[in-house]
Enzyme design. Structure first.
Site, PDB file in Angstrom:
ATOM      1  CG  ASP A 124      -5.690  -2.550  -4.663  1.00 17.39           C
ATOM      2  OD1 ASP A 124      -6.518  -1.809  -4.102  1.00 17.39           O
ATOM      3  OD2 ASP A 124      -4.475  -2.522  -4.399  1.00 17.39           O
ATOM      4  CG  HIS A 135      -5.249  -2.231  -0.572  1.00 14.55           C
ATOM      5  ND1 HIS A 135      -4.432  -1.794  -1.593  1.00 14.55           N
ATOM      6  CD2 HIS A 135      -4.833  -1.588   0.553  1.00 14.55           C
ATOM      7  CE1 HIS A 135      -3.569  -0.920  -1.110  1.00 14.55           C
ATOM      8  NE2 HIS A 135      -3.790  -0.785   0.185  1.00 14.55           N
ATOM      9  CB  SER A 176      -0.964  -0.032   1.193  1.00 14.13           C
ATOM     10  OG  SER A 176      -1.929   0.986   1.094  1.00 14.13           O
TER      11      SER A 176
END
Length: 588
Positions: free
Chosen positions: A452, A491, A183
């Site tokens: 994602d 994600h 991330s």
């Protein structure tokens, strides 16, 4: 420069008594580091900890760099946490951050039990103290230096200081240095590989927020799209995004995507391994189709998956692959929420993204939006009742709903007054100049979740294709950088995917033995439709194909096949919006 010049007197005397960087040297006393200043870092704590059930015996160091009073009157510093095991493998590991950072972290990654010195940092601000009633924990966006520390300067200074402390403590050189993050941590990995290509031998950038300010613009776009399909209002009078789609509707959409596209990779198995061949049209579920979705829901889906655009249709961010991972909880939590029960919108797009875009990625921070039909221009006057949890009670919804894609989106490129660098200046990570990184023998692994919901794998693929073009071909690019796209994964994990894989061991093998991974072996966790299933996650542009023999639950019965990628709808993926350059490779 001799040791007395480089180190304060007490530490220099300790070092003079041993052969500096001798392979057989033993560590100095941990508490000898206390109150020393090394590479600009002041060590505020140095304690030798005995071994526990989870950590080996190690010297634990806390320190800070660059303490200053910000433009907002608050105190800022880049704080770090470093653990150095007594039994050291001569390796160094940086544990990447996440979100808006602001937490120094535990420096407790599993690598410490493998003999690595491990460091983590808050990237220059404290989410518990650098807060305000207006901006919540995005308050640091008002300080120009804290912005730069978050973007690149803080992590770089921590690496330089932590490496120097590590060398000092062990009286030896570091043989190999690694970075791993997902991330925002993944963005940090790309940042290091582009801005500071000599700091790490190996980098893992998971689901990276490449050009994160653009993704934040896309979060505002998505918020507006889903707001148009909301079935009810929150108690504060704004569209309740969570009511735009029920869990059952998202599940049905996922099933419809599978029905349309699952077989296009040659095997019906609940996984779409050839996403570029998927041409799903949500109108088949609308009023002129099955009737499952309303016209407003179909429009919302089409707008979101097509990607953020201005009024002239120019892409502001990439679109998204149609993937059954849309039905997984992780997709919903980002896009529409609720992240947790509350009276207002609590999706991560409206809370985390809702604070990052106005305060950190807009210049000047919290400038008035230009407004759009039905929503007049506004500024943010409160972060909500709990500044440590900004965006609750729809605090940021007026700003997000009035965000204008023509007038407000360009502010991520703006510079103003004391803010001499734009958000794209200090956060941009789409450079394709990897000459120094490659020449130094460093290796980069990037992985991306095909489902994602916040950082599009289309954007990741678009950047990697640009890298291939600049490098001169796939084969040359794969000498130093490889991309792995995980079908179904949300994600940094989750989704309906073989989302458990060991990228780090593959990276170490590549760096230290020269054996680059053609595939990572992924395992499906218990909460998927096929727990225990394994699949090869192939290095782009290859895709997994079933051999036609053996169980489809076993990766051994699949091969990676090079597939021509003719997809041309990835949107704005090359780091350059209309009229805006972004090549950030020379900020040394």
């Amino acid at each position: 420069m001799n040791l007395k010049d480089r180190f304060p007197a007490p530490l220099a005397l300790l070092l003079l008594g041993a052969s500096a960087y001798s392979h057989a040297a033993t560590p100095i006393a941990c508490n000898a580091l206390l109150n020393q200043t090394i590479e600009g870092a002041t060590i505020t704590s140095a304690v030798l900890n005995v071994a526990t059930a989870t950590l080996p015996e190690h010297c634990e160091v806390l320190g800070s760099i660059g303490q200053h009073t910000g433009a907002d009157g608050q105190s800022y510093a880049v704080k770090f946490h470093l653990r150095m095991p007594t039994s050291w493998s001569e390796r160094f590991y940086y544990q990447g951050g996440g979100g808006l950072d602001g937490s120094v972290g535990g420096a407790d990654a599993a690598q410490i039990n493998q003999g690595y010195a491990v460091v983590s940092t808050d990237s220059g601000h404290d989410a518990a103290t650098n807060i305000s009633a207006v901006a919540g924990n995005a308050e640091f966006g008002f300080d120009p230096q804290a912005r730069l520390d978050y973007g690149y300067d803080g992590p770089a200074r921590v690496v330089q200081a932590a490496k120097a402390i590590t060398r000092t403590y062990y009286r030896q050189k570091i043989r190999y240095a690694y970075f791993e993050g997902c991330s925002e941590g993944g963005r940090e990995g790309l940042m290091f590989s582009q801005r500071y290509p000599d700091l790490f031998d190996g980098v893992i950038a998971g689901n990276p927020g490449i050009d994160l300010p653009k993704a934040a613009v896309a979060e505002a776009w998505d918020t507006q799209a889903f707001a148009s399909a909301a079935r009810s209002l929150t108690p504060f009078g704004f569209p309740d995004l969570a009511t735009s789609f029920t869990a059952a509707e998202l599940s049905a959409i996922g099933d419809a995507i599978l029905k349309e596209c699952d077989a296009k990779d040659g095997l019906v198995d609940g996984i779409i391994s050839n996403p570029h061949a998927c041409r799903f049209d949500p109108r088949t579920l609308g009023p002129q189709g099955s009737g499952l979705l309303s016209a407003s829901q179909v429009t919302a889906l089409r707008n979101v998956f097509d990607g953020a655009r201005d009024s002239k249709g120019r892409a502001l961010y990439a679109g998204w692959f149609w993937d059954p991972g849309i039905a997984a909880p992780g997709w919903r939590l980002w896009k529409i929420g609720p992240l947790f029960p509350g009276p207002g919108n609590t999706s991560l797009n409206t809370t985390l993204g809702g604070s990052a875009l106005p305060f950190v990625f807009t210049t000047p921070p919290n400038s008035k939006t230009a407004g759009r039909p039905g929503y007049a221009g506004t500024v943010i006057t409160t972060a909500g009742p709990a500044p440590s949890l900004p965006g609750l009670n729809d605090a940021f919804m007026p700003w997000l709903l009035s965000f204008n894609m023509d007038a407000d989106a360009p502010k991520i490129y703006a510079r103003s007054g004391i803010y001499s660098q734009s958000a794209m200046d200090f956060m941009g990570t789409s450079s394709t100049d990897y000459r120094r990184f490659r020449a130094g023998g460093s290796k980069l692994i990037v992985y991306s979740g095909q489902a994602d919901p916040v950082f599009s794998s289309k954007y990741h693929i678009g950047w990697y294709r640009d890298l291939i073009d600049r490098t001169g071909g796939v084969r040359d690019t794969q000498q130093f950088a490889r991309l792995f796209v995980v079908p179904g994964m949300n994600h940094c994990g989750g989704g309906y995917a073989t989302s458990q894989f060991d990228a780090f061991s593959a990276l170490v093998k590549w760096v230290e033995k020269g054996q680059g991974p053609s595939a990572l072996i992924g395992t499906a966790p218990a909460d998927t439709p096929w727990p225990g299933r394994t699949r090869p996650i192939c290095a782009y542009p290859a895709q997994p194909r079933y051999t036609g023999h053996g169980s489809i639950e076993d990766a051994a019965n699949f091969v990676c096949v090079a597939v021509r990628d003719d997809n041309d709808d990835d949107g704005d993926h090359n780091g350059n919006g209309p009229g805006h350059g972004n090549d950030n490779n020379n900020h040394q």
